[in-house]
Design a protein around this motif. Structure first.
Motif, PDB file in Angstrom:
ATOM      1  N   PHE A   4       0.850  -1.294  -0.030  1.00 16.38           N
ATOM      2  CA  PHE A   4      -0.166   0.144  -0.030  1.00 16.38           C
ATOM      3  C   PHE A   4       1.064   1.205   0.235  1.00 16.38           C
ATOM      4  CE2 PHE A   4      -2.740   3.091   2.378  1.00 16.38           C
ATOM      5  CZ  PHE A   4      -3.742   3.206   1.477  1.00 16.38           C
ATOM      6  N   THR A   5       0.640   2.122  -1.091  1.00 18.37           N
ATOM      7  CA  THR A   5       1.514   3.362  -1.124  1.00 18.37           C
ATOM      8  C   THR A   5       0.936   4.816  -0.708  1.00 18.37           C
ATOM      9  OG1 THR A   5       0.998   3.777  -3.314  1.00 18.37           O
ATOM     10  CG2 THR A   5       2.735   2.289  -2.950  1.00 18.37           C
ATOM     11  N   VAL A   6       1.730   5.768  -0.405  1.00 20.12           N
ATOM     12  CA  VAL A   6       1.205   7.036  -0.325  1.00 20.12           C
ATOM     13  C   VAL A   6       0.191   7.362  -1.446  1.00 20.12           C
ATOM     14  CG1 VAL A   6       1.853   9.334   0.186  1.00 20.12           C
ATOM     15  CG2 VAL A   6       3.052   7.560   1.358  1.00 20.12           C
ATOM     16  N   GLN A   7       0.480   6.982  -2.573  1.00 21.95           N
ATOM     17  CA  GLN A   7      -0.113   7.558  -3.859  1.00 21.95           C
ATOM     18  C   GLN A   7      -1.504   6.698  -3.811  1.00 21.95           C
ATOM     19  OE1 GLN A   7       3.086   6.427  -4.051  1.00 21.95           O
ATOM     20  NE2 GLN A   7       3.769   8.468  -4.503  1.00 21.95           N
ATOM     21  N   ASP A   8      -1.505   5.500  -3.368  1.00 17.94           N
ATOM     22  CA  ASP A   8      -2.680   4.540  -3.111  1.00 17.94           C
ATOM     23  C   ASP A   8      -3.606   5.362  -2.088  1.00 17.94           C
ATOM     24  OD1 ASP A   8      -1.988   2.618  -4.859  1.00 17.94           O
ATOM     25  OD2 ASP A   8      -0.863   1.561  -2.929  1.00 17.94           O
ATOM     26  N   ILE A  12      -7.426   7.168  -2.861  1.00 21.46           N
ATOM     27  CA  ILE A  12      -8.662   6.773  -2.046  1.00 21.46           C
ATOM     28  C   ILE A  12      -9.093   7.970  -1.465  1.00 21.46           C
ATOM     29  CG2 ILE A  12      -9.435   5.461  -0.254  1.00 21.46           C
ATOM     30  CD1 ILE A  12      -7.385   3.328  -0.842  1.00 21.46           C
ATOM     31  N   LEU A  13      -8.456   8.962  -0.789  1.00 24.31           N
ATOM     32  CA  LEU A  13      -9.057   9.964  -0.083  1.00 24.31           C
ATOM     33  C   LEU A  13      -9.396  11.008  -1.246  1.00 24.31           C
ATOM     34  CD1 LEU A  13      -6.482  10.470   2.861  1.00 24.31           C
ATOM     35  CD2 LEU A  13      -9.030  10.329   3.127  1.00 24.31           C
ATOM     36  N   ARG A  14      -8.905  11.061  -2.400  1.00 20.45           N
ATOM     37  CA  ARG A  14      -9.538  11.894  -3.362  1.00 20.45           C
ATOM     38  C   ARG A  14     -10.749  11.595  -3.825  1.00 20.45           C
ATOM     39  NH1 ARG A  14     -10.538  12.042  -8.226  1.00 20.45           N
ATOM     40  NH2 ARG A  14      -9.561   9.909  -8.646  1.00 20.45           N
ATOM     41  N   GLN A  22      -2.128  19.654  -0.828  1.00 20.98           N
ATOM     42  CA  GLN A  22      -0.586  19.372  -1.335  1.00 20.98           C
ATOM     43  C   GLN A  22      -0.528  17.920  -1.507  1.00 20.98           C
ATOM     44  OE1 GLN A  22       2.540  20.463   1.613  1.00 20.98           O
ATOM     45  NE2 GLN A  22       0.653  20.827   2.890  1.00 20.98           N
ATOM     46  N   PRO A  23       0.216  17.543  -2.401  1.00 17.32           N
ATOM     47  CA  PRO A  23       0.377  15.818  -2.756  1.00 17.32           C
ATOM     48  C   PRO A  23       1.127  15.356  -1.482  1.00 17.32           C
ATOM     49  CG  PRO A  23       1.298  17.364  -4.543  1.00 17.32           C
ATOM     50  CD  PRO A  23       0.899  18.191  -3.363  1.00 17.32           C
ATOM     51  N   PHE A  24       0.628  14.164  -1.219  1.00 22.09           N
ATOM     52  CA  PHE A  24       1.175  13.495  -0.060  1.00 22.09           C
ATOM     53  C   PHE A  24       2.553  12.938  -0.306  1.00 22.09           C
ATOM     54  CE2 PHE A  24      -3.148  11.237   1.180  1.00 22.09           C
ATOM     55  CZ  PHE A  24      -3.572  12.319   1.553  1.00 22.09           C
ATOM     56  N   ASP A  25       2.855  12.644  -1.398  1.00 16.79           N
ATOM     57  CA  ASP A  25       4.492  12.401  -1.607  1.00 16.79           C
ATOM     58  C   ASP A  25       5.537  13.455  -1.338  1.00 16.79           C
ATOM     59  OD1 ASP A  25       3.601  13.943  -3.916  1.00 16.79           O
ATOM     60  OD2 ASP A  25       4.666  12.371  -5.408  1.00 16.79           O
ATOM     61  N   ARG A  26       4.744  14.802  -1.406  1.00 17.25           N
ATOM     62  CA  ARG A  26       5.681  15.788  -1.006  1.00 17.25           C
ATOM     63  C   ARG A  26       5.508  16.158   0.590  1.00 17.25           C
ATOM     64  NH1 ARG A  26       4.376  19.840  -5.792  1.00 17.25           N
ATOM     65  NH2 ARG A  26       5.226  18.572  -7.292  1.00 17.25           N
ATOM     66  N   ALA A  27       4.572  15.538   1.245  1.00 14.07           N
ATOM     67  CA  ALA A  27       4.380  15.804   2.490  1.00 14.07           C
ATOM     68  C   ALA A  27       3.340  14.495   3.181  1.00 14.07           C
ATOM     69  CB  ALA A  27       3.033  16.882   2.640  1.00 14.07           C
ATOM     70  N   PRO A  28       4.006  13.612   3.173  1.00 20.30           N
ATOM     71  CA  PRO A  28       3.706  12.277   3.974  1.00 20.30           C
ATOM     72  C   PRO A  28       3.456  12.470   5.406  1.00 20.30           C
ATOM     73  CG  PRO A  28       5.982  12.187   3.430  1.00 20.30           C
ATOM     74  CD  PRO A  28       5.751  13.103   2.600  1.00 20.30           C
ATOM     75  N   LEU A  65      -3.831   7.849  14.144  1.00 21.15           N
ATOM     76  CA  LEU A  65      -2.893   7.948  13.008  1.00 21.15           C
ATOM     77  C   LEU A  65      -3.302   9.284  12.578  1.00 21.15           C
ATOM     78  CD1 LEU A  65      -2.998   4.677  11.423  1.00 21.15           C
ATOM     79  CD2 LEU A  65      -1.378   5.265  13.102  1.00 21.15           C
ATOM     80  N   THR A  66      -2.230  10.256  12.413  1.00 15.40           N
ATOM     81  CA  THR A  66      -2.405  11.736  11.966  1.00 15.40           C
ATOM     82  C   THR A  66      -1.725  12.014  10.618  1.00 15.40           C
ATOM     83  OG1 THR A  66      -0.577  12.430  13.330  1.00 15.40           O
ATOM     84  CG2 THR A  66      -2.545  12.418  14.539  1.00 15.40           C
ATOM     85  N   THR A  67      -0.828  11.216  10.104  1.00 15.21           N
ATOM     86  CA  THR A  67      -0.529  11.512   8.904  1.00 15.21           C
ATOM     87  C   THR A  67      -0.482  10.269   8.005  1.00 15.21           C
ATOM     88  OG1 THR A  67       1.806  10.449   9.442  1.00 15.21           O
ATOM     89  CG2 THR A  67       1.327  12.703  10.306  1.00 15.21           C
ATOM     90  N   PRO A  68      -0.673  10.820   6.820  1.00 13.58           N
ATOM     91  CA  PRO A  68      -0.417   9.661   5.568  1.00 13.58           C
ATOM     92  C   PRO A  68       0.543   8.609   5.945  1.00 13.58           C
ATOM     93  CG  PRO A  68      -0.483  11.781   4.588  1.00 13.58           C
ATOM     94  CD  PRO A  68      -0.363  12.022   6.120  1.00 13.58           C
ATOM     95  N   ARG A  69       1.904   9.069   6.216  1.00 15.77           N
ATOM     96  CA  ARG A  69       2.920   7.908   6.358  1.00 15.77           C
ATOM     97  C   ARG A  69       2.449   6.888   7.529  1.00 15.77           C
ATOM     98  NH1 ARG A  69       8.106   8.309   4.947  1.00 15.77           N
ATOM     99  NH2 ARG A  69       8.125  10.642   5.117  1.00 15.77           N
ATOM    100  N   GLU A  70       1.975   7.560   8.636  1.00 13.13           N
ATOM    101  CA  GLU A  70       1.522   6.696   9.550  1.00 13.13           C
ATOM    102  C   GLU A  70       0.546   5.523   9.211  1.00 13.13           C
ATOM    103  OE1 GLU A  70      -0.032   9.276  12.718  1.00 13.13           O
ATOM    104  OE2 GLU A  70       2.179   9.531  13.474  1.00 13.13           O
ATOM    105  N   LEU A  71      -0.549   6.012   8.610  1.00  9.03           N
ATOM    106  CA  LEU A  71      -1.667   5.053   7.916  1.00  9.03           C
ATOM    107  C   LEU A  71      -0.988   3.969   7.073  1.00  9.03           C
ATOM    108  CD1 LEU A  71      -4.446   4.211   7.975  1.00  9.03           C
ATOM    109  CD2 LEU A  71      -4.960   6.282   6.328  1.00  9.03           C
ATOM    110  N   VAL A  72      -0.160   4.557   6.130  1.00 14.21           N
ATOM    111  CA  VAL A  72       0.260   3.625   5.177  1.00 14.21           C
ATOM    112  C   VAL A  72       1.256   2.440   6.007  1.00 14.21           C
ATOM    113  CG1 VAL A  72       2.107   3.440   3.176  1.00 14.21           C
ATOM    114  CG2 VAL A  72       0.336   5.214   2.932  1.00 14.21           C
TER     115      VAL A  72
END
Length: 87
Positions: A4-8, A12-14, A22-28, A65-72
């Motif tokens: 499962f990736t940050v892009q995935d 899903i959230l989109r 801002q894009p998650f890959d720039r701000a995970p 979980l508060t950030t995309p990286r934590e959830l991924v």
């Protein structure tokens, strides 16, 4: 099984709640709140993740979980690992 990736997660959230600020890959490590997502959007996303990736997210754990990286990272820790063939 694929990871499962940050892009995935961003896709899903989109679909659940619109584009992030801002894009998650720039701000995970930016909080979901700062990315423009509330708890309702995250709960809906959890349902999509469970269905699409075959994992069960514990509501109590996932809410903390508060950030995309934590959830991924959590989702990837729950994905089944492929069995290695016996020699």
């Amino acid at each position: 099984m694929r990871q499962f990736t940050v892009q995935d997660l961003q896709e899903i959230l989109r679909r659940c709640a619109g584009e992030p600020t801002q894009p998650f890959d720039r701000a995970p490590d930016v909080t979901f709140e700062h990315l423009g997502y509330d708890s309702v959007a995250l709960l809906e996303a959890h349902g999509h993740i469970e269905r699409d990736f075959g994992v069960a997210l514990c509501d109590d754990e996932a809410v903390d979980l508060t950030t995309p990286r934590e959830l991924v990272d959590l989702v990837n820790s729950l994905l089944p690992t492929e069995a290695t063939p016996a020699a």
